[in-house]
Design an enzyme around this catalytic site. Structure first.
Site: not given
Ligand code: 16G
Ligand code: MG
Length: 552
Positions: A69, A283, A378-379, A507, A504
């Site tokens: 990506s 991507d 998503e922002a 991921g 956070r």
């Protein structure tokens, strides 16, 4: 297939795709992603898993996309796509991780174990679609994927270089032929075809200009737009930049992630004040818009995923009203990263229900399924719209039986639906959706930006010993551990007008992410730095303690 024939699984692994590293790798938010040279055995094994998954799904086609990506060129990745074009079911992420990490010697036994565990009927046919991005390491990895499929007697079909959303689309079409034709031409026919249909119904008017600059991130999305451009008959005046070649490096100083995170324009071309730029990621599954003004030091105005969501949702609302189908329930799904100003605008002005979920497309997609029409973004610019069967049937009925005005709106809406890649966020499909709304409204990019004013925000990264020391709740807006961190964040946030912040664990990278917004950029920067310090101090920071910005 008797387990004895799984010898070939081991043989391929040993001879062609041996595991040469002991670095543990995890199937994360968007599959496996790391340095490309650590991935070949992983991708081979995902080829095996895709076959098993296909058989568990009764021989329906599974997708495999080779891409990292928006990461830089040396990285690569692989993710699996489920039969309806959605992300791999979450419960299989652990299975994928297990298969990726066993030694070559244990590979055969682990494969047998997984086949038993998921109850795959190995006598069934299996079909796997494989796509890849433009990275120079991708062809080699795509070949490893195909070998994995062949090792378990599945049938691979390689699509070469395609955007991630195209591969999702192909998989969906292959398993549901009412959705479209499973190849690149089928994709253009449906999505670009719908755009052209709509353009015939709309007149270019007001402040809308057909000129649109594209920052292709030197990846696959720009290349595909180059193909599409040739068939556009002047409906858009696309100015294509950063298409790869000419020494431009993938995602380096350009692309949607660069623009969003650094809040600076893409490098690689000259910007004309007040002209729209659409920036894609490597991507082609993210898009953000922006423009610069004509100050001596040009200022950039970003129109991110939140903006796109609100633009699309407000237009769909208008069309639903025009065709008398306002009873269809529409909702918007966002994450904690959504700018607070967008959430207020949705609630107070648009009066549309809004839901906040954890980061990651699968969570947004899942929540959006709860509405007749779910708009999720998503922002960072990843998002799409999904329409329930009920919504599609209702709109289709109105297009046939409604009053003339209602019919017209319903026909437009049907094209709008066709133009949407419902399987996953798609930069190209989103681009056509946005251009349609701006054209219909005769709106310039500044007028779009004027719908509401974003709160200044800042994102930072903090390196800690173990990012999982941070656990969160309330859609990642609150930290549960380490003890005391949330209390500290609350104290810091309380010092600022319109302050909001969260931390956070990422991921996709071994770091903690911090987000902050406040009334001014200085305050947002300060709050982000203070929260980063709190994370560093309370969650085992590594290296240098984050510093406060100079102006503090
Ligand atoms: C992946 C996700 C994206 C998310 C990002 C967060 C998919 C297809 N992609 O790229 O939605 O925003 O991860 O990354 O799910 P982070 O956890 O490192 O912040
Ligand atoms: Mg992407």
């Amino acid at each position: 297939m008797p387990p004895s024939s799984l010898r070939v699984v081991y043989a391929f692994a040993r001879e062609m795709h041996p595991k040469t590293t002991d670095v543990f790798i995890q199937y994360g938010t968007a599959g496996f992603r790391t340095k490309a040279n650590l991935l070949e055995h992983v991708v081979y094994r995902m080829g095996l898993l895709a076959v098993i998954r296909s058989r568990v799904k009764n021989g329906r086609t599974i997708g495999m996309m080779i891409t990292a990506s928006h990461n830089l060129e040396p990285d690569n990745g692989v993710k699996l796509v489920d039969p309806d074009g959605e992300m791999l079911e979450e419960s299989w992420e652990e299975i994928a991780t297990r298969l990726a990490n066993v030694s070559d010697n244990d590979l055969e036994a682990t494969t047998v174990e997984i086949i038993k565990e998921v109850n795959a009927d190995m006598a069934l046919k299996a079909s796997v679609f494989i796509g890849m991005d433009t990275r120079y390491t991708s062809p080699r990895l795509a070949a490893a994927a195909a070998n994995g499929v062949i090792a378990l007697k599945g049938t691979p079909k390689e699509f070469g270089i395609v955007t991630t959303p195209m591969l999702h689309f192909f998989v969906k079409c292959r398993n549901d032929n009412t959705y479209g034709t499973p190849n690149e031409e089928g994709y253009y026919e449906k999505i670009v075809g719908a755009f052209k249909n709509i353009r015939k119904r709309l007149t270019v008017h007001g402040n809308y200009s057909t000129r649109l600059h594209i920052d292709g991130a030197n990846g696959v999305g720009g290349k595909k737009l180059n193909i599409i451009n040739k068939s556009l008959d002047g409906q858009l005046d696309l100015q294509l930049h950063n298409l790869g070649g000419n020494g431009g490096k993938l995602n380096l100083g350009c692309g949607a992630d660069h623009v969003k995170v650094t809040q600076t324009p893409a490098t690689g071309f000259t910007h004309t004040p007040f002209e729209r730029v659409a920036s894609l990621d490597g991507d082609g599954d993210r898009i953000v818009y922006y423009y610069v003004n004509d100050d001596p030091e040009p200022k950039m105005f970003l129109l991110d995923g939140d903006r796109i969501a609100t633009l699309l949702a407000s237009y769909i609302t208008e069309l639903l009203q025009a065709c008398g189908a306002q009873h269809l329930q529409m909702g918007i799904v966002q994450t904690a990263y959504a700018n607070g100003a967008s959430t207020n605008y949705i609630t107070d002005t648009l009066k549309i229900p809004v839901k906040c979920v954890k980061t990651g497309v699968k969570h947004l997609h899942h929540a959006a399924l709860g509405f007749d029409i779910g708009v999720y973004f998503e922002a960072n610019g990843h998002g799409t719209v999904i329409y329930s069967k009920n919504a599609k049937n209702t709109i289709s009925r109105i297009s046939q039986e409604g009053e003339p005005e209602a019919r017209k709106a319903a026909e437009l809406l049907l094209d709008f639906i066709d133009m949407t890649n419902e399987t996953v966020g798609d930069a190209l499909s989103d681009l056509f959706l946005v251009e349609t709304v701006l054209c219909a409204r005769g709106a310039s990019v500044q007028q779009w930006a004027d719908y509401y004013t974003d709160l200044p925000c800042r994102q930072l990264k903090v390196i800690v010993q173990d990012r999982n020391a941070i656990t969160t709740t309330d859609a990642e807006r609150q930290c549960m551990t380490p003890e005391g961190l949330q209390t500290r964040i609350n104290e810091l946030v309380a010092k600022y007008n319109h302050g909001r912040a969260f931390a956070r664990p990422s991921g996709t990278e071994d770091i903690v992410r911090v987000y902050a917004e406040a009334d001014t950029q200085t305050n947002a920067d300060l709050l982000a730095a203070e929260v980063s310090q709190a994370v560093f101090d309370l969650a085992g920071g590594v290296g240098a303690r984050p510093e406060l910005p100079a102006q503090a």
